[in-house]
Motif scaffolding. Structure first.
Motif, PDB file in Angstrom:
ATOM      1  N   TYR A 110       0.810  -1.216   0.000  1.00  0.00           N
ATOM      2  CA  TYR A 110       0.000   0.000   0.000  1.00  0.00           C
ATOM      3  C   TYR A 110       0.843   1.264   0.000  1.00  0.00           C
ATOM      4  CZ  TYR A 110       0.766   0.987   4.983  1.00  0.00           C
ATOM      5  OH  TYR A 110       1.341   1.297   6.188  1.00  0.00           O
ATOM      6  N   ARG A 111       2.054   1.214   0.542  1.00  0.00           N
ATOM      7  CA  ARG A 111       2.911   2.407   0.533  1.00  0.00           C
ATOM      8  C   ARG A 111       3.552   2.635  -0.828  1.00  0.00           C
ATOM      9  NH1 ARG A 111       4.447   4.720   5.541  1.00  0.00           N
ATOM     10  NH2 ARG A 111       6.213   5.632   4.436  1.00  0.00           N
ATOM     11  N   ARG A 112       3.397   1.680  -1.740  1.00  0.00           N
ATOM     12  CA  ARG A 112       4.016   1.783  -3.069  1.00  0.00           C
ATOM     13  C   ARG A 112       2.968   2.025  -4.155  1.00  0.00           C
ATOM     14  NH1 ARG A 112       6.269  -3.840  -3.840  1.00  0.00           N
ATOM     15  NH2 ARG A 112       7.323  -2.898  -5.628  1.00  0.00           N
ATOM     16  N   HIS A 113       1.830   2.568  -3.779  1.00  0.00           N
ATOM     17  CA  HIS A 113       0.700   2.649  -4.706  1.00  0.00           C
ATOM     18  C   HIS A 113       0.993   3.475  -5.959  1.00  0.00           C
ATOM     19  CE1 HIS A 113       0.296   6.214  -2.102  1.00  0.00           C
ATOM     20  NE2 HIS A 113      -0.240   6.802  -3.159  1.00  0.00           N
ATOM     21  N   ASN A 114       2.030   4.306  -5.937  1.00  0.00           N
ATOM     22  CA  ASN A 114       2.362   5.121  -7.111  1.00  0.00           C
ATOM     23  C   ASN A 114       3.170   4.372  -8.152  1.00  0.00           C
ATOM     24  OD1 ASN A 114       1.058   7.453  -6.163  1.00  0.00           O
ATOM     25  ND2 ASN A 114       2.849   8.059  -4.951  1.00  0.00           N
ATOM     26  N   ASP A 115       3.561   3.139  -7.833  1.00  0.00           N
ATOM     27  CA  ASP A 115       4.382   2.350  -8.754  1.00  0.00           C
ATOM     28  C   ASP A 115       3.640   1.068  -9.121  1.00  0.00           C
ATOM     29  OD1 ASP A 115       6.404   1.354 -10.287  1.00  0.00           O
ATOM     30  OD2 ASP A 115       7.932   1.373  -8.721  1.00  0.00           O
ATOM     31  N   LYS A 116       2.560   1.226  -9.874  1.00  0.00           N
ATOM     32  CA  LYS A 116       1.684   0.089 -10.172  1.00  0.00           C
ATOM     33  C   LYS A 116       2.383  -0.986 -10.987  1.00  0.00           C
ATOM     34  CE  LYS A 116      -2.640   2.687  -9.775  1.00  0.00           C
ATOM     35  NZ  LYS A 116      -3.896   3.091 -10.452  1.00  0.00           N
ATOM     36  N   ALA A 117       3.266  -0.595 -11.886  1.00  0.00           N
ATOM     37  CA  ALA A 117       3.965  -1.587 -12.713  1.00  0.00           C
ATOM     38  C   ALA A 117       4.845  -2.487 -11.848  1.00  0.00           C
ATOM     39  CB  ALA A 117       4.802  -0.887 -13.782  1.00  0.00           C
ATOM     40  N   ALA A 118       5.553  -1.892 -10.890  1.00  0.00           N
ATOM     41  CA  ALA A 118       6.410  -2.679  -9.998  1.00  0.00           C
ATOM     42  C   ALA A 118       5.568  -3.586  -9.111  1.00  0.00           C
ATOM     43  CB  ALA A 118       7.276  -1.754  -9.154  1.00  0.00           C
ATOM     44  N   ILE A 119       4.417  -3.098  -8.669  1.00  0.00           N
ATOM     45  CA  ILE A 119       3.525  -3.913  -7.838  1.00  0.00           C
ATOM     46  C   ILE A 119       3.045  -5.129  -8.622  1.00  0.00           C
ATOM     47  CG2 ILE A 119       1.267  -3.964  -6.705  1.00  0.00           C
ATOM     48  CD1 ILE A 119       1.792  -1.044  -5.878  1.00  0.00           C
ATOM     49  N   GLU A 120       2.681  -4.939  -9.858  1.00  0.00           N
ATOM     50  CA  GLU A 120       2.231  -6.061 -10.691  1.00  0.00           C
ATOM     51  C   GLU A 120       3.351  -7.075 -10.891  1.00  0.00           C
ATOM     52  OE1 GLU A 120      -0.718  -6.965 -11.880  1.00  0.00           O
ATOM     53  OE2 GLU A 120      -1.623  -5.295 -10.784  1.00  0.00           O
ATOM     54  N   ARG A 121       4.568  -6.587 -11.119  1.00  0.00           N
ATOM     55  CA  ARG A 121       5.712  -7.500 -11.287  1.00  0.00           C
ATOM     56  C   ARG A 121       5.953  -8.295 -10.012  1.00  0.00           C
ATOM     57  NH1 ARG A 121       8.088  -2.973 -13.872  1.00  0.00           N
ATOM     58  NH2 ARG A 121       9.287  -2.508 -11.979  1.00  0.00           N
ATOM     59  N   ASP A 122       5.881  -7.609  -8.866  1.00  0.00           N
ATOM     60  CA  ASP A 122       6.114  -8.300  -7.596  1.00  0.00           C
ATOM     61  C   ASP A 122       5.000  -9.287  -7.284  1.00  0.00           C
ATOM     62  OD1 ASP A 122       8.481  -7.019  -7.264  1.00  0.00           O
ATOM     63  OD2 ASP A 122       7.774  -5.577  -5.776  1.00  0.00           O
ATOM     64  N   LEU A 123       3.776  -8.952  -7.680  1.00  0.00           N
ATOM     65  CA  LEU A 123       2.657  -9.876  -7.466  1.00  0.00           C
ATOM     66  C   LEU A 123       2.883 -11.154  -8.268  1.00  0.00           C
ATOM     67  CD1 LEU A 123      -0.044  -9.965  -5.921  1.00  0.00           C
ATOM     68  CD2 LEU A 123      -1.150  -9.072  -7.989  1.00  0.00           C
ATOM     69  N   ASP A 124       3.302 -11.015  -9.513  1.00  0.00           N
ATOM     70  CA  ASP A 124       3.613 -12.195 -10.326  1.00  0.00           C
ATOM     71  C   ASP A 124       4.759 -12.994  -9.707  1.00  0.00           C
ATOM     72  OD1 ASP A 124       1.647 -11.523 -12.153  1.00  0.00           O
ATOM     73  OD2 ASP A 124       3.031 -10.519 -13.539  1.00  0.00           O
ATOM     74  N   LYS A 125       5.729 -12.279  -9.137  1.00  0.00           N
ATOM     75  CA  LYS A 125       6.867 -12.953  -8.506  1.00  0.00           C
ATOM     76  C   LYS A 125       6.413 -13.749  -7.289  1.00  0.00           C
ATOM     77  CE  LYS A 125      11.500 -11.901  -6.764  1.00  0.00           C
ATOM     78  NZ  LYS A 125      12.482 -10.811  -6.524  1.00  0.00           N
ATOM     79  N   MET A 126       5.496 -13.191  -6.487  1.00  0.00           N
ATOM     80  CA  MET A 126       4.987 -13.905  -5.315  1.00  0.00           C
ATOM     81  C   MET A 126       4.264 -15.180  -5.738  1.00  0.00           C
ATOM     82  SD  MET A 126       6.095 -12.307  -2.744  1.00  0.00           S
ATOM     83  CE  MET A 126       7.479 -11.807  -3.796  1.00  0.00           C
ATOM     84  N   TYR A 127       3.521 -15.094  -6.821  1.00  0.00           N
ATOM     85  CA  TYR A 127       2.801 -16.285  -7.292  1.00  0.00           C
ATOM     86  C   TYR A 127       3.760 -17.337  -7.840  1.00  0.00           C
ATOM     87  CZ  TYR A 127      -1.580 -13.722  -6.709  1.00  0.00           C
ATOM     88  OH  TYR A 127      -2.655 -13.035  -6.184  1.00  0.00           O
ATOM     89  N   ALA A 128       4.923 -16.897  -8.327  1.00  0.00           N
ATOM     90  CA  ALA A 128       5.932 -17.858  -8.776  1.00  0.00           C
ATOM     91  C   ALA A 128       6.612 -18.527  -7.577  1.00  0.00           C
ATOM     92  CB  ALA A 128       6.971 -17.151  -9.647  1.00  0.00           C
ATOM     93  N   ILE A 129       6.872 -17.737  -6.510  1.00  0.00           N
ATOM     94  CA  ILE A 129       7.497 -18.282  -5.306  1.00  0.00           C
ATOM     95  C   ILE A 129       6.529 -19.183  -4.548  1.00  0.00           C
ATOM     96  CG2 ILE A 129       8.464 -17.687  -3.037  1.00  0.00           C
ATOM     97  CD1 ILE A 129       9.496 -15.099  -4.305  1.00  0.00           C
ATOM     98  N   PHE A 130       5.258 -18.774  -4.494  1.00  0.00           N
ATOM     99  CA  PHE A 130       4.223 -19.497  -3.749  1.00  0.00           C
ATOM    100  C   PHE A 130       3.102 -19.907  -4.719  1.00  0.00           C
ATOM    101  CE2 PHE A 130       6.046 -16.391  -0.742  1.00  0.00           C
ATOM    102  CZ  PHE A 130       6.433 -17.221   0.299  1.00  0.00           C
ATOM    103  N   PRO A 131       3.288 -20.994  -5.473  1.00  0.00           N
ATOM    104  CA  PRO A 131       2.267 -21.400  -6.453  1.00  0.00           C
ATOM    105  C   PRO A 131       0.883 -21.606  -5.848  1.00  0.00           C
ATOM    106  CG  PRO A 131       4.303 -22.630  -6.788  1.00  0.00           C
ATOM    107  CD  PRO A 131       4.467 -21.883  -5.508  1.00  0.00           C
ATOM    108  N   ARG A 132       0.827 -22.043  -4.584  1.00  0.00           N
ATOM    109  CA  ARG A 132      -0.488 -22.246  -3.965  1.00  0.00           C
ATOM    110  C   ARG A 132      -1.233 -20.932  -3.765  1.00  0.00           C
ATOM    111  NH1 ARG A 132       0.747 -26.428   0.844  1.00  0.00           N
ATOM    112  NH2 ARG A 132       2.900 -26.006   0.260  1.00  0.00           N
ATOM    113  N   MET A 133      -0.489 -19.854  -3.602  1.00  0.00           N
ATOM    114  CA  MET A 133      -1.146 -18.550  -3.500  1.00  0.00           C
ATOM    115  C   MET A 133      -1.760 -18.153  -4.839  1.00  0.00           C
ATOM    116  SD  MET A 133      -0.801 -17.731  -0.328  1.00  0.00           S
ATOM    117  CE  MET A 133      -1.015 -19.531  -0.118  1.00  0.00           C
ATOM    118  N   ALA A 134      -1.114 -18.534  -5.922  1.00  0.00           N
ATOM    119  CA  ALA A 134      -1.684 -18.268  -7.247  1.00  0.00           C
ATOM    120  C   ALA A 134      -2.978 -19.047  -7.433  1.00  0.00           C
ATOM    121  CB  ALA A 134      -0.676 -18.637  -8.333  1.00  0.00           C
TER     122      ALA A 134
END
Length: 243
Positions: A110-134
């Motif tokens: 939430y503190r990074r709301h001005n960087d939507k592209a980076a948030i999307e990249r990190d979200l994809d990264k989390m789903y790669a690290i934690f497939p069950r979360m995806a």
């Protein structure tokens, strides 16, 4: 105390004291954490481990010094400390149970709301690290198993782009196979450059995965060194490993 050579500590804690009202809990705590290492803080229940995390996060008034990246944190508010990259995964996960997994992860950024592209990249990264979360991204977080909730809590913390991530009692209430899986994730996170402070009552688990470790008793650091040495230390074995 062994430490990486020619490296400035990312976090340096000196003579730290803290407590609750008139009850002192921490007594002259000193510790150092270096960039991109995993440090374990171990000890029995009531040793003061969670109190130390609360002090580091700015949630508890304290004396002494806490310096991260050259900046003094004593007296700094919790939100500013969080903004500097010191992020905690609390004991018990403390997810937003009635929100989806994905919404929980987005709350971490939430503190990074001005960087939507980076948030999307990190979200994809989390789903790669934690497939069950995806797989469960649209599921309510409170409906998942304990291990899945812990994965969600770690992923949420990583979405804050931490410099130092502190994890309080990661293994609490989880099956050994799940905790081993989480330790493998911690190792991958560390290889990716995130510094980790792992606070654990399960001494064997923590020492088997950490680079260095501190042992706490009654609010004081009583042993410190390389984790591989401490796990073979007769005093540590007798006190914490039942040997």
């Amino acid at each position: 105390m062994s430490a990486p050579a020619d490296t400035t500590p990312l976090l340096k804690v000196s003579n730290l004291g803290a407590g609750y009202g008139e009850l002192p809990v921490l007594h002259g705590v000193d510790l150092e954490i270096y960039p991109a290492e995993m440090v374990a803080l171990v000890g029995s229940n009531g040793a003061g481990k969670t109190t130390l995390l609360r002090a580091l996060s700015g949630m508890l008034s304290c004396s002494g010094s806490i310096v991260m990246n050259g900046r003094e944190l004593v007296g700094v508010t919790p939100d500013r400390i969080f903004g500097l990259g010191l992020v905690q995964v609390p004991e018990g996960r403390q997810l937003f149970d009635r929100m989806t997994v994905q919404d929980n992860l987005l709350m971490g950024s939430y503190r990074r709301h001005n960087d939507k592209a980076a948030i999307e990249r990190d979200l994809d990264k989390m789903y790669a690290i934690f497939p069950r979360m995806a797989e469960r991204r649209r599921q309510l977080a409170g409906s998942m198993s304990g291990g899945e909730q812990q994965m969600c809590a770690i992923a949420r913390a990583l979405m804050a782009a931490p410099v130092l991530m502190m994890i309080d009692e990661m293994s609490l209430g989880l099956a050994p196979v799940v905790t081993q899986e989480l330790m493998e994730v911690m190792a991958a996170i560390q290889r990716d450059g995130v510094t980790v402070l792992l606070v654990e009552q399960d001494v064997q688990l923590a020492l088997s995965g950490a680079d260095r470790a501190y042992v706490m008793e009654t609010g004081r650091i009583v042993h410190s060194g390389l984790a591989k040495n401490l796990i073979n230390d007769p005093a540590v074995q007798q006190a914490y490993l039942g040997i």
